[in-house]
Design an enzyme around this catalytic site. Structure first.
Site, PDB file in Angstrom:
ATOM      1  N   ARG A 232       0.864  -1.175   0.000  1.00  0.00           N
ATOM      2  CA  ARG A 232       0.000   0.000   0.000  1.00  0.00           C
ATOM      3  C   ARG A 232       0.899   1.223   0.000  1.00  0.00           C
ATOM      4  NH1 ARG A 232      -3.614  -2.837  -1.260  1.00  0.00           N
ATOM      5  NH2 ARG A 232      -5.558  -3.269  -0.179  1.00  0.00           N
ATOM      6  N   GLU A 261      -4.010   7.045  -4.700  1.00  0.00           N
ATOM      7  CA  GLU A 261      -4.374   6.463  -5.995  1.00  0.00           C
ATOM      8  C   GLU A 261      -5.722   6.990  -6.482  1.00  0.00           C
ATOM      9  OE1 GLU A 261      -4.206   2.216  -5.511  1.00  0.00           O
ATOM     10  OE2 GLU A 261      -2.120   2.294  -4.871  1.00  0.00           O
ATOM     11  N   HIS A 279      -1.515  -0.105  -9.835  1.00  0.00           N
ATOM     12  CA  HIS A 279      -2.081  -1.070  -8.870  1.00  0.00           C
ATOM     13  C   HIS A 279      -2.616  -2.316  -9.596  1.00  0.00           C
ATOM     14  CE1 HIS A 279      -3.900  -1.357  -4.581  1.00  0.00           C
ATOM     15  NE2 HIS A 279      -3.747  -2.575  -5.093  1.00  0.00           N
TER      16      HIS A 279
HETATM   17  P1  NAP Z   1      -0.373 -11.350   5.463  1.00  0.00           P
HETATM   18  O1  NAP Z   1      -0.340 -12.789   5.098  1.00  0.00           O
HETATM   19  O2  NAP Z   1      -1.226 -10.918   6.598  1.00  0.00           O
HETATM   20  O3  NAP Z   1       1.133 -10.905   5.722  1.00  0.00           O
HETATM   21  C1  NAP Z   1       1.453  -9.666   6.220  1.00  0.00           C
HETATM   22  C2  NAP Z   1       2.868  -9.665   6.777  1.00  0.00           C
HETATM   23  O4  NAP Z   1       3.172  -8.344   7.197  1.00  0.00           O
HETATM   24  C3  NAP Z   1       3.057 -10.589   7.953  1.00  0.00           C
HETATM   25  O5  NAP Z   1       4.198 -11.375   7.751  1.00  0.00           O
HETATM   26  C4  NAP Z   1       3.259  -9.651   9.152  1.00  0.00           C
HETATM   27  O6  NAP Z   1       4.216 -10.207  10.022  1.00  0.00           O
HETATM   28  C5  NAP Z   1       3.785  -8.377   8.483  1.00  0.00           C
HETATM   29  N1  NAP Z   1       3.425  -7.175   9.240  1.00  0.00           N
HETATM   30  C6  NAP Z   1       2.212  -6.799   9.675  1.00  0.00           C
HETATM   31  N2  NAP Z   1       2.280  -5.655  10.359  1.00  0.00           N
HETATM   32  C7  NAP Z   1       3.593  -5.311  10.402  1.00  0.00           C
HETATM   33  C8  NAP Z   1       4.308  -4.235  10.989  1.00  0.00           C
HETATM   34  N3  NAP Z   1       3.706  -3.278  11.695  1.00  0.00           N
HETATM   35  N4  NAP Z   1       5.642  -4.190  10.807  1.00  0.00           N
HETATM   36  C9  NAP Z   1       6.278  -5.151  10.097  1.00  0.00           C
HETATM   37  N5  NAP Z   1       5.655  -6.198   9.515  1.00  0.00           N
HETATM   38  C10 NAP Z   1       4.314  -6.274   9.661  1.00  0.00           C
HETATM   39  O7  NAP Z   1      -0.837 -10.460   4.234  1.00  0.00           O
HETATM   40  P2  NAP Z   1      -0.767 -10.798   2.661  1.00  0.00           P
HETATM   41  O8  NAP Z   1      -1.938 -11.604   2.269  1.00  0.00           O
HETATM   42  O9  NAP Z   1       0.601 -11.280   2.333  1.00  0.00           O
HETATM   43  O10 NAP Z   1      -0.991  -9.312   2.054  1.00  0.00           O
HETATM   44  C11 NAP Z   1      -0.158  -8.259   2.411  1.00  0.00           C
HETATM   45  C12 NAP Z   1      -0.696  -6.951   1.863  1.00  0.00           C
HETATM   46  O11 NAP Z   1      -0.410  -6.861   0.479  1.00  0.00           O
HETATM   47  C13 NAP Z   1      -2.208  -6.742   1.920  1.00  0.00           C
HETATM   48  O12 NAP Z   1      -2.635  -6.345   3.202  1.00  0.00           O
HETATM   49  C14 NAP Z   1      -2.437  -5.677   0.870  1.00  0.00           C
HETATM   50  O13 NAP Z   1      -2.364  -4.397   1.427  1.00  0.00           O
HETATM   51  C15 NAP Z   1      -1.261  -5.871  -0.091  1.00  0.00           C
HETATM   52  N6  NAP Z   1      -1.720  -6.337  -1.416  1.00  0.00           N
HETATM   53  C16 NAP Z   1      -1.470  -5.582  -2.517  1.00  0.00           C
HETATM   54  C17 NAP Z   1      -1.890  -6.037  -3.760  1.00  0.00           C
HETATM   55  C18 NAP Z   1      -1.619  -5.269  -5.014  1.00  0.00           C
HETATM   56  O14 NAP Z   1      -2.411  -5.370  -5.936  1.00  0.00           O
HETATM   57  N7  NAP Z   1      -0.544  -4.528  -5.093  1.00  0.00           N
HETATM   58  C19 NAP Z   1      -2.583  -7.226  -3.883  1.00  0.00           C
HETATM   59  C20 NAP Z   1      -2.798  -7.973  -2.737  1.00  0.00           C
HETATM   60  C21 NAP Z   1      -2.360  -7.519  -1.494  1.00  0.00           C
HETATM   61  P3  NAP Z   1       4.191  -9.916  11.609  1.00  0.00           P
HETATM   62  O15 NAP Z   1       2.788 -10.182  12.046  1.00  0.00           O
HETATM   63  O16 NAP Z   1       5.213 -10.848  12.165  1.00  0.00           O
HETATM   64  O17 NAP Z   1       4.587  -8.486  11.761  1.00  0.00           O
HETATM   65  C1  8YV Z   2      -6.896  -5.189  -5.496  1.00  0.00           C
HETATM   66  C2  8YV Z   2      -5.383  -5.397  -3.432  1.00  0.00           C
HETATM   67  O1  8YV Z   2      -6.392  -4.251  -6.389  1.00  0.00           O
HETATM   68  O2  8YV Z   2      -6.070  -7.454  -2.529  1.00  0.00           O
HETATM   69  C3  8YV Z   2      -5.654  -6.321  -2.289  1.00  0.00           C
HETATM   70  O3  8YV Z   2      -5.402  -5.917  -1.154  1.00  0.00           O
HETATM   71  O4  8YV Z   2      -4.835  -4.362  -3.275  1.00  0.00           O
HETATM   72  C4  8YV Z   2      -5.742  -5.809  -4.807  1.00  0.00           C
HETATM   73  O5  8YV Z   2      -5.879  -7.168  -4.954  1.00  0.00           O
HETATM   74  C5  8YV Z   2      -8.015  -4.546  -4.796  1.00  0.00           C
HETATM   75  O6  8YV Z   2      -8.364  -4.968  -3.537  1.00  0.00           O
HETATM   76  C6  8YV Z   2      -9.221  -4.636  -5.700  1.00  0.00           C
HETATM   77  O7  8YV Z   2      -9.994  -3.620  -5.423  1.00  0.00           O
END
Ligand code: NAP
Ligand code: 8YV
Length: 313
Positions: A232, A261, A279
């Protein structure tokens, strides 16, 4: 009587068809007067279909006192006030896991594009410069470099595996050491940034991660280091990032996400050491279909009185 649900934004045709078949669906984004639609249908709404950007705004929560569930298309739920939902008894679901591979691919795509200068070399060929000016020139390489992953969660682990396949050294930072993971842990993000060539950001947006990639972290990454953000925009001090890129305090950045965004700081547009994406991390046909399926199935489970597939709250 079919339940009435509110969709906050457009979704895939397959999702809209499935929801239309099961519920009376009100499309908030199509309303000429949002407040009027909310006042009219709000008291009858039992479910909301939303996404990671639209979240669950306060005016929707207020207008829908009988809201039972918000089913969100996306894994990140930082746009939803989970405490407020819990207080009102609103259940919340997201779409974890099904998007891990797509987002990890995007992270590697940004790294490869930045390091091997793929966008610039493509433009070079298209402009006829290979013929007029000769070979493009040499680039960096991922092989043998060290990558630090901020957030070794579901997606972070897939990024780590792919970085290992690129013969990179992987280390990570999080709040807790994961002792069964094979990668060295850094309790201190700035210390990790100092030691790595690449910093990949994939932790959730939250109060605890806001601005976590600070100016100090960027400066620790240094002129030979590069930042990749597929998490994010809120995690990175964007003004400091622009400044560090412009002044050469960091080497480059691959960015899929931004603070406001779809607005992207215009200063980035003219920079050669930056690769930008709108994104697109999860935006593949396969992944978005799987995410849509979860949105539909979570609502169906709720209204059938069955356990939710992927509950957040
Ligand atoms: P997840 O499985 O919950 O993993 C999150 C990781 O972040 C955990 O290892 C956690 O470890 C760490 N974390 C949480 N808070 C923290 C802090 N304050 N300091 C340091 N590390 C921290 O989540 P995920 O499914 O991998 O998704 C992660 C994020 O990716 C989503 O929340 C979303 O915002 C983003 N995302 C972006 C896209 C895109 O389109 N670009 C798509 C999907 C997701 P600890 O608990 O040990 O800290
Ligand atoms: C999507 C994301 O772009 O899963 C997330 O957290 O950032 C992306 O997969 C979004 O949520 C779709 O609106």
């Amino acid at each position: 009587m079919t339940a009435e649900i509110l969709m906050l934004g457009r979704m895939l045709p397959s999702v809209m068809e499935a929801l239309d078949a099961a519920y009376t669906v009100h499309r908030l984004w199509e309303a000429p007067d949002r407040a009027a639609m909310l006042a009219d249908v709000g008291p009858r709404i039992r479910g909301v279909a939303t996404d990671g950007h639209l979240g669950l705004p306060g005016d929707v929560m207020e207008a829908c006192p009988g809201l039972e569930i918000a089913s969100s298309y996306g894994v990140g739920y930082d746009a939803i006030d989970i405490d407020a939902c819990r207080a009102r008894g609103i259940r919340v679901t997201n779409t974890p896991d099904v998007l891990n591979d797509a987002v990890a691919e995007m992270a590697l795509g940004l790294m490869l594009s930045l390091c091997r200068r793929i966008p610039q070399a493509d433009a070079y060929v298209r402009a006829g410069k290979w013929v007029s000016e000769g070979n493009f020139g040499l680039t960096g390489e991922l092989t043998g470099r060290k990558v630090g992953i901020l957030g070794l969660g579901r997606i972070g682990k897939e990024i780590a595996r792919r970085c290992q396949a690129m013969k990179m050294q992987v280390v990570y930072h999080g709040r807790t050491e994961q002792v069964h993971e094979p990668y060295p842990f850094y309790a201190d993000l700035e210390a990790m940034a100092r030691d790595v060539d690449w910093l990949v950001v994939i932790a959730p947006g939250s109060a605890s991660t806001k601005g976590i990639v600070s100016r100090a972290v960027l400066e620790a990454l240094g002129p030979d280091g590069a930042l990749v953000n597929v998490a994010r925009g809120s995690l990175v001090d964007e003004a400091a990032l622009v400044d560090c890129l412009a002044s050469g305090k960091i080497g480059g950045a691959g960015l899929d996400v931004f603070e406001a965004e779809p607005k992207v700081p215009e200063a980035l547009f003219g920079m050669d050491n930056v690769v930008l994406q709108p994104h697109q991390g999860s935006a593949t046909h396969k992944t978005r279909a799987a995410m849509g399926d979860l949105v539909v199935k979570n609502l169906a489970a709720h209204f059938a009185g069955l356990p939710l597939l992927t509950p957040v709250a």
